[in-house]
Design an enzyme around this catalytic site. Structure first.
Site, mmCIF file in Angstrom:
data_model
loop_
_atom_site.group_PDB
_atom_site.id
_atom_site.type_symbol
_atom_site.label_atom_id
_atom_site.label_comp_id
_atom_site.label_asym_id
_atom_site.label_seq_id
_atom_site.Cartn_x
_atom_site.Cartn_y
_atom_site.Cartn_z
ATOM 1 N N LYS A 83 104.305 23.534 12.864
ATOM 2 C CA LYS A 83 105.094 23.070 11.340
ATOM 3 C C LYS A 83 104.252 24.047 10.835
ATOM 4 C CE LYS A 83 107.060 19.064 9.340
ATOM 5 N NZ LYS A 83 106.559 17.349 9.295
HETATM 6 O O1 G3P Z 1 107.839 14.875 7.293
HETATM 7 C C1 G3P Z 1 107.869 15.255 5.430
HETATM 8 C C2 G3P Z 1 107.996 14.209 4.956
HETATM 9 O O2 G3P Z 1 106.710 12.690 5.758
HETATM 10 C C3 G3P Z 1 107.669 13.281 3.197
HETATM 11 O O3 G3P Z 1 108.003 12.071 3.106
HETATM 12 O O4 G3P Z 1 108.039 10.404 1.903
HETATM 13 O O5 G3P Z 1 106.230 11.948 1.856
HETATM 14 O O6 G3P Z 1 108.397 12.620 0.824
HETATM 15 P P1 G3P Z 1 107.729 12.035 2.003
#
Ligand code: G3P
Length: 217
Positions: A83
């Site tokens: 990633k």
């Molecule tokens: O894969 C990206 C994800 O983990 C981000 O999620 O909820 O932190 O925006 P969030």
């Protein structure tokens, strides 16, 4: 649509794998911190649970550092996807890694132009963050539609991996738009099962069956 679990919690990943719904896993530095686990060890464990892509994120911001870290990460297992952030150095690294057959997931995508750059860099996956767009008042799902249209215009093989998924509506709307993959916390995936009429209907079936006094087998 492929379902990836967005977590580094081994128990949650195993539980989802047992349902047959797990097609891969994504982690990021924040999820690794939340797990309290050693990054390499927990990634190794995750790769043993699923044969699908397991995204492990570099933390350097320069191309040379990213390449060094990618060398360490891709040795963990064959199903590791590296990633990288959507930056100039990130896409330079993406191009270098995919040209020798390594899966790359380009993350922190917030615009269709960024997604276009990632596809041109040969990304295996692009991760547009829907929830974080919603957080600032922009309908994040529109980004998925724009990327789908652009990728289809040019037959880009890069898979749209919808990220920052916060609820089943994000999954529903992404699937309608033809996203290839979505990654979500297992709790959000499990919430897809919930419908009050299913619960009500099943309770009624069980009650009526019990009233017959019969048994099967
Ligand atoms: O894969 C990206 C994800 O983990 C981000 O999620 O909820 O932190 O925006 P969030």
């Amino acid at each position: 649509m492929k379902f990836f679990a967005d977590t580094a919690d081994i128990d949650d990943i195993k539980e989802l794998a047992d349902t047959g719904l797990l097609d891969g896993v994504t982690t990021n530095p924040s999820l690794i911190k939340k797990s309290g686990r050693d990054f390499i060890e927990v990634t190794k464990e995750i790769c043993a649970i699923t044969d699908g892509p397991v995204s492990a994120e570099v933390v350097s911001t320069d191309h040379e550092g990213m390449m060094r870290e990618a060398e360490v990460l891709r040795k963990i297992a064959d199903n590791v996807a590296i990633k990288v952030p959507l930056t100039i150095d990130g896409l330079k690294t993406c191009k270098a890694l995919t040209s020798d057959g390594t899966m790359v997931n380009v993350t922190l995508c917030f615009s269709a132009n960024q997604a276009l750059l990632a596809a041109k860099a040969g990304a295996s996956f692009i991760s547009p963050f829907v929830g974080r767009h919603d957080d600032v008042g922009y309908p994040g799902i529109e980004l998925i539609g724009d990327i789908r249209l652009i990728y289809d215009n040019y037959d880009f093989p890069t898979e749209i991996l919808v990220a920052s998924v916060r609820n089943p509506i994000h999954i529903h709307d992404s699937a309608k738009l033809g996203a290839d993959v979505m990654t979500a916390p297992p709790s959000v995936i499990k919430a897809m099962f919930n419908h009050p009429l299913t619960d009500k209907g099943l309770a009624a079936f069980i009650k009526d069956w019990e009233d017959t006094g019969q048994k099967i087998g």
